[in-house]
Design an enzyme around this catalytic site. Structure first.
Site, mmCIF file in Angstrom:
data_model
loop_
_atom_site.group_PDB
_atom_site.id
_atom_site.type_symbol
_atom_site.label_atom_id
_atom_site.label_comp_id
_atom_site.label_asym_id
_atom_site.label_seq_id
_atom_site.Cartn_x
_atom_site.Cartn_y
_atom_site.Cartn_z
ATOM 1 N N GLY A 13 0.836 -2.507 0.153
ATOM 2 C CA GLY A 13 1.823 -3.119 -0.741
ATOM 3 C C GLY A 13 1.834 -4.636 -0.792
ATOM 4 O O GLY A 13 2.814 -5.236 -1.230
ATOM 5 N N SER A 14 0.737 -5.298 -0.385
ATOM 6 C CA SER A 14 0.749 -6.772 -0.432
ATOM 7 C C SER A 14 0.773 -7.276 -1.877
ATOM 8 O O SER A 14 1.406 -8.295 -2.175
ATOM 9 C CB SER A 14 -0.448 -7.360 0.328
ATOM 10 O OG SER A 14 -1.658 -7.065 -0.320
ATOM 11 N N ASN A 15 0.114 -6.572 -2.786
ATOM 12 C CA ASN A 15 0.185 -6.974 -4.206
ATOM 13 C C ASN A 15 1.595 -6.773 -4.749
ATOM 14 O O ASN A 15 2.102 -7.599 -5.505
ATOM 15 C CB ASN A 15 -0.823 -6.190 -5.045
ATOM 16 C CG ASN A 15 -2.213 -6.793 -4.945
ATOM 17 O OD1 ASN A 15 -2.488 -7.833 -5.539
ATOM 18 N ND2 ASN A 15 -3.082 -6.163 -4.167
ATOM 19 N N MET A 78 -3.819 5.300 -4.944
ATOM 20 C CA MET A 78 -5.125 5.862 -4.628
ATOM 21 C C MET A 78 -5.407 7.225 -5.264
ATOM 22 O O MET A 78 -6.246 7.977 -4.776
ATOM 23 C CB MET A 78 -5.310 5.937 -3.091
ATOM 24 C CG MET A 78 -5.288 4.567 -2.430
ATOM 25 S SD MET A 78 -6.165 3.267 -3.349
ATOM 26 C CE MET A 78 -7.672 3.157 -2.394
ATOM 27 N N ARG A 79 -4.751 7.530 -6.384
ATOM 28 C CA ARG A 79 -5.031 8.793 -7.071
ATOM 29 C C ARG A 79 -5.408 8.505 -8.519
ATOM 30 O O ARG A 79 -4.983 7.507 -9.097
ATOM 31 C CB ARG A 79 -3.782 9.699 -7.058
ATOM 32 C CG ARG A 79 -3.243 10.044 -5.698
ATOM 33 C CD ARG A 79 -4.064 11.107 -5.000
ATOM 34 N NE ARG A 79 -4.101 12.390 -5.685
ATOM 35 C CZ ARG A 79 -3.321 13.427 -5.371
ATOM 36 N NH1 ARG A 79 -2.424 13.328 -4.408
ATOM 37 N NH2 ARG A 79 -3.433 14.580 -6.019
ATOM 38 N N ASN A 93 -4.250 -1.633 -13.749
ATOM 39 C CA ASN A 93 -4.683 -1.524 -12.351
ATOM 40 C C ASN A 93 -5.399 -2.798 -11.940
ATOM 41 O O ASN A 93 -5.943 -3.514 -12.783
ATOM 42 C CB ASN A 93 -5.636 -0.327 -12.203
ATOM 43 C CG ASN A 93 -6.066 -0.098 -10.766
ATOM 44 O OD1 ASN A 93 -5.262 -0.211 -9.838
ATOM 45 N ND2 ASN A 93 -7.339 0.208 -10.556
ATOM 46 N N HIS A 95 -8.429 -4.205 -9.204
ATOM 47 C CA HIS A 95 -9.518 -3.730 -8.349
ATOM 48 C C HIS A 95 -10.238 -4.930 -7.745
ATOM 49 O O HIS A 95 -10.510 -5.910 -8.448
ATOM 50 C CB HIS A 95 -10.493 -2.865 -9.168
ATOM 51 C CG HIS A 95 -11.544 -2.245 -8.305
ATOM 52 N ND1 HIS A 95 -11.280 -1.192 -7.448
ATOM 53 C CD2 HIS A 95 -12.851 -2.558 -8.130
ATOM 54 C CE1 HIS A 95 -12.385 -0.881 -6.798
ATOM 55 N NE2 HIS A 95 -13.349 -1.688 -7.190
HETATM 56 C C1 GAR Z 1 -6.017 -4.007 -3.278
HETATM 57 O O1 GAR Z 1 -7.073 -4.775 -2.753
HETATM 58 C C2 GAR Z 1 -6.418 -3.387 -4.609
HETATM 59 O O2 GAR Z 1 -7.261 -4.196 -5.359
HETATM 60 C C3 GAR Z 1 -7.135 -2.143 -4.129
HETATM 61 O O3 GAR Z 1 -6.332 -1.663 -3.089
HETATM 62 C C4 GAR Z 1 -5.759 -2.772 -2.409
HETATM 63 C C5 GAR Z 1 -4.287 -2.513 -2.241
HETATM 64 O O4 GAR Z 1 -3.728 -3.474 -1.390
HETATM 65 N N1 GAR Z 1 -7.272 -1.190 -5.191
HETATM 66 C C6 GAR Z 1 -8.354 -0.461 -5.376
HETATM 67 O O5 GAR Z 1 -9.308 -0.478 -4.622
HETATM 68 C C7 GAR Z 1 -8.315 0.403 -6.619
HETATM 69 N N2 GAR Z 1 -9.528 1.113 -6.756
HETATM 70 P P1 GAR Z 1 -2.168 -3.652 -1.278
HETATM 71 O O6 GAR Z 1 -1.577 -2.254 -1.046
HETATM 72 O O7 GAR Z 1 -1.975 -4.548 -0.086
HETATM 73 O O8 GAR Z 1 -1.669 -4.250 -2.550
#
Ligand code: GAR
Length: 192
Positions: A13-15, A78-79, A93, A95
């Protein structure tokens, strides 16, 4: 009028936290949604006093059929969402690679191990294809020969945290933007 976004994540959840901080003083309401009851993103929501909800994957269609959002933001969700859910809203999304390279899990590590010299971050519309969908924004990160993995990984995450809120803001305002607007938008801010 207040805009309402959902931020969906399965893990850290940092984003989500970066998005909450960016919109704190703005007219945007955020609902945090997780398909994982134990995800740290839900703890972050509690701490930030943001509305949150545990939403099992199977209940997405009913929930988004009954609740309207201006934008649904995937951040580490992640789904793969099926069309019957995707047609109920506008889903974006993020990535951690320059798509269409390095789709899927562990993209930062796989790009680094492949020895790429330029990687970066992509924000795209969501389709039922893994990390597919039309690209909305991208921003590069250069990898020098002496760059350590940890440094690279941090740079990618810092970039995600700086860029995602800016792009969400522009989408909510229906603003046309280009590469230069994003560079300007995160000046002095990209490392934070
Ligand atoms: C992030 O780096 C995002 O880009 C990636 O998961 C991480 C979630 O981090 N997403 C993917 O790889 C999508 N295919 P967070 O939970 O700290 O935000």
């Amino acid at each position: 009028m207040t805009k309402h976004i959902a931020v969906m994540g399965s893990g850290n959840g940092s984003n989500f936290e970066a998005i909450v901080n960016y919109f704190r003083d703005k007219d945007v309401k955020i609902t945090c949604i997780s398909d994982n009851l134990n995800a740290y993103i839900l703890e972050r929501a509690k701490k930030s006093q943001v509305e949150y909800k545990y939403l099992p994957f199977e209940e997405n269609a009913a929930y988004f059929g009954a609740n309207n959002f201006d934008l649904i933001v995937l951040a580490g969700y992640m789904r793969i969402l099926p069309d019957e859910v995707l047609e109920l809203g506008k889903f974006v999304n993020i990535h951690p690679s320059l798509l269409p390279s390095f789709k899927g899990k562990d993209a930062i590590q796989r790009a680094f191990l492949a020895g790429v010299k330029v990687s970066g971050v992509t924000i795209h519309w969501v389709t039922n294809e893994l990390d597919g969908g039309k690209i909305i924004a991208q921003y590069p990160v250069l990898i020098g020969n002496s760059t350590h993995f940890d440094e690279f990984e941090n740079e990618i995450h810092n970039l995600e945290h700086a860029l995602y809120p800016i792009v969400i803001d522009k989408l909510l305002k229906d603003e046309v933007f280009d590469f230069g607007d994003l560079i300007g938008g995160c000046k002095g801010d990209c490392k934070g």
